[in-house]
Design a protein around this motif. Structure first.
Motif, short mmCIF file in Angstrom:
data_model
loop_
_atom_site.label_atom_id
_atom_site.label_comp_id
_atom_site.label_asym_id
_atom_site.label_seq_id
_atom_site.Cartn_x
_atom_site.Cartn_y
_atom_site.Cartn_z
N PRO A 88 -14.95 0.99 15.70
CA PRO A 88 -14.16 1.67 14.66
C PRO A 88 -14.73 1.46 13.25
CG PRO A 88 -12.71 0.61 16.23
CD PRO A 88 -14.12 0.18 16.59
N ARG A 121 -17.60 3.77 12.73
CA ARG A 121 -17.21 5.18 12.61
C ARG A 121 -16.53 5.49 11.28
NH1 ARG A 121 -15.38 6.38 18.80
NH2 ARG A 121 -17.46 6.20 19.68
N ARG A 122 -16.01 4.47 10.63
CA ARG A 122 -15.43 4.73 9.31
C ARG A 122 -16.51 5.01 8.27
NH1 ARG A 122 -10.04 0.92 9.06
NH2 ARG A 122 -9.55 1.23 11.25
N LEU A 135 -6.48 19.68 15.49
CA LEU A 135 -5.27 19.49 16.29
C LEU A 135 -4.41 20.74 16.14
CD1 LEU A 135 -4.64 15.82 15.15
CD2 LEU A 135 -5.84 16.63 17.20
N VAL A 178 -4.29 7.53 10.40
CA VAL A 178 -4.63 6.66 11.53
C VAL A 178 -5.51 5.48 11.08
CG1 VAL A 178 -4.42 8.49 13.24
CG2 VAL A 178 -6.65 7.99 12.25
N LEU A 179 -5.98 5.53 9.85
CA LEU A 179 -6.70 4.37 9.34
C LEU A 179 -5.75 3.46 8.57
CD1 LEU A 179 -10.02 6.04 8.13
CD2 LEU A 179 -9.52 4.93 10.31
N GLU A 214 4.67 9.03 15.15
CA GLU A 214 3.79 9.59 16.18
C GLU A 214 4.42 9.44 17.57
OE1 GLU A 214 0.63 11.21 16.06
OE2 GLU A 214 1.48 11.47 14.08
N ARG A 264 7.16 11.83 17.96
CA ARG A 264 6.57 13.16 18.08
C ARG A 264 6.14 13.40 19.53
NH1 ARG A 264 3.50 16.04 13.69
NH2 ARG A 264 2.39 17.71 14.74
N ARG A 289 7.66 16.27 21.86
CA ARG A 289 6.80 17.36 22.33
C ARG A 289 6.70 17.38 23.85
NH1 ARG A 289 1.60 17.25 19.26
NH2 ARG A 289 0.80 16.33 21.14
N ARG A 309 -2.24 14.17 24.65
CA ARG A 309 -2.69 13.77 23.32
C ARG A 309 -4.19 13.52 23.25
NH1 ARG A 309 0.20 11.57 19.37
NH2 ARG A 309 -1.35 9.95 19.14
N ARG A 353 -6.65 15.22 22.38
CA ARG A 353 -7.30 15.65 21.14
C ARG A 353 -7.04 14.67 20.02
NH1 ARG A 353 -5.20 20.70 22.57
NH2 ARG A 353 -6.76 22.24 23.22
N GLU A 354 -5.75 14.29 19.87
CA GLU A 354 -5.40 13.32 18.83
C GLU A 354 -6.17 12.02 19.05
OE1 GLU A 354 -3.01 15.30 19.92
OE2 GLU A 354 -1.55 15.71 18.32
N ARG A 379 -8.94 11.54 20.62
CA ARG A 379 -10.37 11.70 20.33
C ARG A 379 -10.62 11.67 18.81
NH1 ARG A 379 -15.44 13.28 21.68
NH2 ARG A 379 -16.32 15.04 20.54
N VAL A 380 -9.76 12.38 18.08
CA VAL A 380 -9.93 12.37 16.62
C VAL A 380 -9.76 10.96 16.08
CG1 VAL A 380 -8.93 13.14 14.43
CG2 VAL A 380 -9.26 14.77 16.30
N MET A 381 -8.74 10.26 16.60
CA MET A 381 -8.52 8.88 16.15
C MET A 381 -9.75 8.03 16.41
SD MET A 381 -4.78 7.90 17.53
CE MET A 381 -3.27 8.32 16.72
N LEU A 386 -12.81 9.03 16.77
CA LEU A 386 -13.96 9.47 15.99
C LEU A 386 -13.88 9.03 14.53
CD1 LEU A 386 -14.70 13.02 17.39
CD2 LEU A 386 -16.13 10.98 17.54
N VAL A 387 -12.67 9.03 13.98
CA VAL A 387 -12.59 8.64 12.57
C VAL A 387 -12.52 7.13 12.41
CG1 VAL A 387 -11.55 10.83 11.89
CG2 VAL A 387 -10.09 8.86 12.34
N GLY A 388 -12.51 6.41 13.54
CA GLY A 388 -12.58 4.95 13.44
C GLY A 388 -11.24 4.27 13.35
N ALA A 389 -10.21 4.88 13.96
CA ALA A 389 -8.92 4.19 14.02
C ALA A 389 -9.09 2.98 14.93
CB ALA A 389 -7.85 5.12 14.57
N PHE A 443 -4.21 0.85 16.77
CA PHE A 443 -3.57 2.03 16.19
C PHE A 443 -3.48 3.17 17.20
CE2 PHE A 443 -2.04 4.30 12.62
CZ PHE A 443 -1.89 3.37 11.61
N VAL A 491 -14.62 7.46 23.62
CA VAL A 491 -15.56 8.54 23.29
C VAL A 491 -16.93 7.92 23.07
CG1 VAL A 491 -16.14 10.35 21.68
CG2 VAL A 491 -13.77 9.88 22.21
#
Lengths: 239, 301
Positions: free
Chosen positions: A75, A78-79, A91, A106-107, B12, B15, B19, B203, B205-206, B208-210, B212-215, B219, B301
């Protein structure tokens, strides 16, 4: 910023997706990685954001060895980089604003900071006026602009784009190329894997050409195909 | 973790639940049913166990003293019986007390059989012998029946046979109940796991995004764990209502129950303990199941 030495990536033991590849990218550079499908462009990018394992060789990003990295450190890696894909990966149940905000939330970044940063980055890609729209209400080019905004919202030093214009028409592709160029001009190191001749020839930046997993050309201010010669001449599929 | 992040995670998770409304409802219902049966089973098992535990004290040998024996002789006899190994306690029930007890039971049952005695007392003095180990019943009864040792004892009644049957039945109920409870527990855990698995799929997609952005992985997992715990808790709350209903019915039934043994049910677990246990079990199960599911189905991922 990125230092790759003798990289080899194998999906199975007798077929290398990337072989014997060395590449240095300086901070603030703009690099096109070009080549036909299956040349190893995507694999190279995936190794950088640690979605693919290094078989041998070394990959350093900002001084950190990505290949030998503890999975818990991924993580953190990736940041430091934003990633953009051919199919945008937005999304669908969230608005433009929420999509970009999500990457910050999410960060663990608070609401106030999100409200400050998201409009700024959406403004930069020209999507602020559509901030309440859902991805399905946007054109492909608009969706890709949102995806780029999401990749840049955390202000990463590196931006990786894997075929960012693969689904777009020529005019829209140029808009995307200009946005990537603008991000680079503000100091972001940009690496774009593409087979889109148009944007490569338009921007005239450093070009790294790959074939069968190997680097066959590395040229500053390059174009998609050097005039009169075939870069792939003499390259055979490595086994 | 900051307050704002915590808020985001709860947001979340809720949600997700909204959903995947139908799936969440399905899993909450399943958890509720399973936990209700589980809770009732555990409660009943607890009662059966209590009943069994109480038996060595409840069941006793009754030794009827001959009519000719004086009260002081009977008291000496009591002391002698007390010295037999395996005997826990001996109490002398005078014939007057025995008659009173009999009349009370007769009147309570709404019959008037004892009225026919018109003041006469046909009952002898009685020694109630309690044993420290129910297995000793037969041996102790045999000693008491020995006319050479105890000439003053006319008749000995032991409830061994009835007791054996009763204990065998309760043991069967307990074992079957435990097996059913175990199966239900596993089924419930599986249902929650499956719900989380579907959530992970819904979820993807969520997630994967998490990624990828380094969550951080915490989290990414937290909303899924919260959802699992929520399902477990929500199901348990419904189950609590059902179990309390069952307990009331059972208690009423047990209160009306006439048994050949004058046993009193020991005090039951208090409802607040049961509610607490069910909620804790539901939350724990939700947590464990979702954690297992995350470990199995969450791809990197």
């Amino acid at each position: 910023m990125i230092d790759i030495q003798n990289l080899r990536v194998e999906y199975d033991s007798n077929r290398a997706a990337v072989a014997d590849l060395s590449l240095q990218v300086q901070s603030g550079e703009f690099v096109f990685v070009i080549g036909p499908t299956g040349a190893g462009k995507s694999t190279l990018l995936k190794v950088l954001y640690r979605a693919e394992q290094v078989t041998s060789g070394s990959v350093k990003v900002d001084g950190v060895d990505v290949g030998a990295m503890d999975p818990r450190k991924v993580p953190e890696l990736r940041r430091k980089m934003g990633v953009v894909f051919q199919d945008y990966e937005l999304l669908p149940t969230r608005t433009v604003f929420e999509n970009v905000a999500f990457a910050l939330r999410v960060l663990g970044i608070g609401r106030r900071e999100v409200r400050r940063r998201v409009p700024a980055v959406l403004e930069m890609v020209g999507m602020m006026r559509r901030c309440d729209a859902y991805p399905s209400q946007l054109s492909g080019g608009e969706q890709q602009r949102v995806a780029i905004a999401r990749a840049l919202v955390n202000d990463p030093p590196i931006l990786l784009a894997d075929e960012p214009t693969g689904n777009l028409d020529p005019d829209t592709s140029l808009v995307i190329a200009q946005i990537l160029d603008a991000a680079n001009k503000r100091g972001t190191t940009v690496m774009v894997a593409t087979h889109d001749k148009l944007i490569v020839d338009e921007l005239r930046r450093r070009v790294v050409e790959m074939a069968y997993g190997r680097k066959v050309r590395d040229e500053a201010d390059g174009v998609y195909l050097p005039s009169g010669e075939c870069a792939m001449a003499g390259v055979h599929e490595p086994l | 973790m900051s307050l704002s992040s915590f808020g985001f995670l709860i947001e979340e998770a809720s949600r997700n639940v909204r959903r995947n409304g139908l799936m969440s409802a399905a899993s909450i219902t399943t958890v509720a049913v399973a936990m209700a049966v589980l809770g009732s089973a555990v409660f009943l098992l607890h009662r059966v166990q209590q009943f069994m535990d109480a038996q060595p004290r409840q069941f006793e040998i009754a030794a009827f003293v001959t009519m000719e024996t004086s009260r002081s002789k009977a008291a000496q006899l009591k002391a002698k019986v007390q010295r037999i190994p395996g005997v826990y306690r001996v109490s002398l029930v005078p014939r007057e007390a025995a008659l009173r007890q009999m009349m009370d039971e007769d009147h309570k049952a709404g019959t008037r059989i004892t009225d026919a005695l018109v003041g006469a007392n046909p009952l002898p003095d009685r020694l109630d012998v309690q044993l420290s180990d129910p297995k000793a019943t037969r041996r102790v009864a045999a000693i008491l029946r020995d006319k050479d040792k105890f000439p003053a004892i006319e008749h000995v009644r032991d409830d061994r046979e009835t007791l054996d049957k009763l204990l065998a039945t309760t043991r069967l109920i307990r074992n079957v109940g435990m097996a059913v409870a175990l199966l239900l527990f596993l089924a419930t855990a599986f249902v929650i796991q499956n719900t989380i698995r579907l959530t992970i799929f819904a979820r993807r997609r969520e997630i994967r995004v998490m990624q990828l952005v380094g969550a951080s992985s915490g989290f990414i997992r937290m909303p899924l764990v919260i959802e699992g715990v929520f399902c477990g808790l929500a199901g348990s709350i419904i189950a609590c209502g059902l179990v309390l209903l069952v307990i009331r019915q059972v208690s009423q039934f047990a209160g009306r129950l006439q048994t050949p043994f004058a046993f009193t049910m020991p005090a039951a677990m208090s409802p607040s303990v049961i509610v607490g246990l069910l909620l804790a079990a539901g939350a724990a199960m939700g947590w464990v199941s979702s954690t297992l599911s995350i470990r199995r189905y969450l791809r990197r991922v």
